[in-house]
Design a protein around this motif. Sequence first.
Motif, short mmCIF file in Angstrom:
data_model
loop_
_atom_site.label_atom_id
_atom_site.label_comp_id
_atom_site.label_asym_id
_atom_site.label_seq_id
_atom_site.Cartn_x
_atom_site.Cartn_y
_atom_site.Cartn_z
N MET A 61 0.83 -1.20 0.00
CA MET A 61 0.00 0.00 0.00
C MET A 61 0.87 1.25 0.00
N SER A 62 0.37 2.25 -0.69
CA SER A 62 1.05 3.54 -0.71
C SER A 62 0.75 4.31 0.58
N VAL A 63 1.53 5.32 0.83
CA VAL A 63 1.29 6.16 2.00
C VAL A 63 -0.08 6.82 1.90
N ASP A 64 -0.48 7.23 0.70
CA ASP A 64 -1.80 7.83 0.52
C ASP A 64 -2.92 6.84 0.85
N GLU A 65 -2.76 5.59 0.37
CA GLU A 65 -3.77 4.57 0.67
C GLU A 65 -3.86 4.31 2.17
N ILE A 66 -2.72 4.22 2.81
CA ILE A 66 -2.70 4.00 4.26
C ILE A 66 -3.34 5.18 4.98
N GLY A 67 -3.05 6.38 4.52
CA GLY A 67 -3.68 7.56 5.11
C GLY A 67 -5.19 7.50 5.02
N THR A 68 -5.70 7.01 3.90
CA THR A 68 -7.15 6.86 3.73
C THR A 68 -7.71 5.86 4.73
N LEU A 69 -7.00 4.75 4.93
CA LEU A 69 -7.47 3.73 5.87
C LEU A 69 -7.41 4.22 7.32
N LEU A 70 -6.40 5.00 7.63
CA LEU A 70 -6.25 5.46 9.01
C LEU A 70 -7.18 6.61 9.36
N THR A 71 -7.77 7.25 8.36
CA THR A 71 -8.71 8.35 8.62
C THR A 71 -10.11 7.93 8.21
N ARG A 72 -10.49 6.72 8.62
CA ARG A 72 -11.79 6.17 8.23
C ARG A 72 -12.96 7.00 8.74
N ASP A 73 -12.73 7.84 9.72
CA ASP A 73 -13.82 8.67 10.23
C ASP A 73 -14.08 9.89 9.34
N ASP A 74 -13.22 10.09 8.32
CA ASP A 74 -13.39 11.20 7.38
C ASP A 74 -14.40 10.77 6.32
N PRO A 75 -15.59 11.39 6.28
CA PRO A 75 -16.60 10.97 5.31
C PRO A 75 -16.16 11.15 3.86
N ALA A 76 -15.21 12.02 3.60
CA ALA A 76 -14.75 12.25 2.23
C ALA A 76 -13.80 11.15 1.77
N ALA A 77 -13.21 10.42 2.71
CA ALA A 77 -12.25 9.37 2.36
C ALA A 77 -12.99 8.06 2.15
N ASP A 78 -12.93 7.53 0.94
CA ASP A 78 -13.62 6.29 0.62
C ASP A 78 -12.68 5.12 0.88
N TRP A 79 -12.53 4.74 2.15
CA TRP A 79 -11.58 3.70 2.51
C TRP A 79 -11.97 2.34 1.94
N ARG A 80 -13.26 2.06 1.79
CA ARG A 80 -13.68 0.77 1.23
C ARG A 80 -13.23 0.66 -0.23
N GLN A 81 -13.35 1.72 -0.99
CA GLN A 81 -12.89 1.70 -2.38
C GLN A 81 -11.38 1.49 -2.43
N THR A 82 -10.66 2.10 -1.52
CA THR A 82 -9.22 1.90 -1.44
C THR A 82 -8.90 0.43 -1.22
N VAL A 83 -9.63 -0.21 -0.32
CA VAL A 83 -9.41 -1.63 -0.04
C VAL A 83 -9.75 -2.48 -1.26
N HIS A 84 -10.88 -2.21 -1.91
CA HIS A 84 -11.25 -2.97 -3.11
C HIS A 84 -10.19 -2.82 -4.20
N THR A 85 -9.71 -1.62 -4.40
CA THR A 85 -8.68 -1.36 -5.42
C THR A 85 -7.39 -2.12 -5.09
N ARG A 86 -7.01 -2.10 -3.82
CA ARG A 86 -5.78 -2.78 -3.41
C ARG A 86 -5.92 -4.29 -3.58
N ILE A 87 -7.10 -4.87 -3.25
CA ILE A 87 -7.34 -6.30 -3.43
C ILE A 87 -7.21 -6.67 -4.91
N ALA A 88 -7.79 -5.87 -5.79
CA ALA A 88 -7.71 -6.15 -7.23
C ALA A 88 -6.25 -6.11 -7.70
#
Length: 132
Positions: A61-88
Amino acid sequence: MDDLTPIRDVADRFGLPLSTLHYWERRGLVAPHRRSGRRYFDTEQVYRVALIKLWRETGHMSVDEIGTLLTRDDPAADWRQTVHTRIAALQDDIARLDAARSYLGHLLSCDHGHDLERCPDFRATVPLGDAP
């Protein structure tokens, strides 16, 4: 307050350069405590360092992706999409690695020895790209 661990000890524990922990701090991934100008990590921050290292190494994972996961309380950050993209992306990596393991195994057992370029079985698996 939890026991505090000096930044040098955290870096050594995880085999990281100090500059990596400083970078992660600048990017907002970790938040060490400051005491007399020195950085210290509490138990939660040490866990966060372990988590970031795990995600960097095993999840690629990139630092940006990790940042998205760590700020899951931010409604603007789509952490689920980040996870789906990383799995693919990981599934694509696994397919490439499986193909590499297969052809390397073939190379070890090929009757053509050092003249592997002439092996018809191997040649049949090598993509030649798109013809113009």
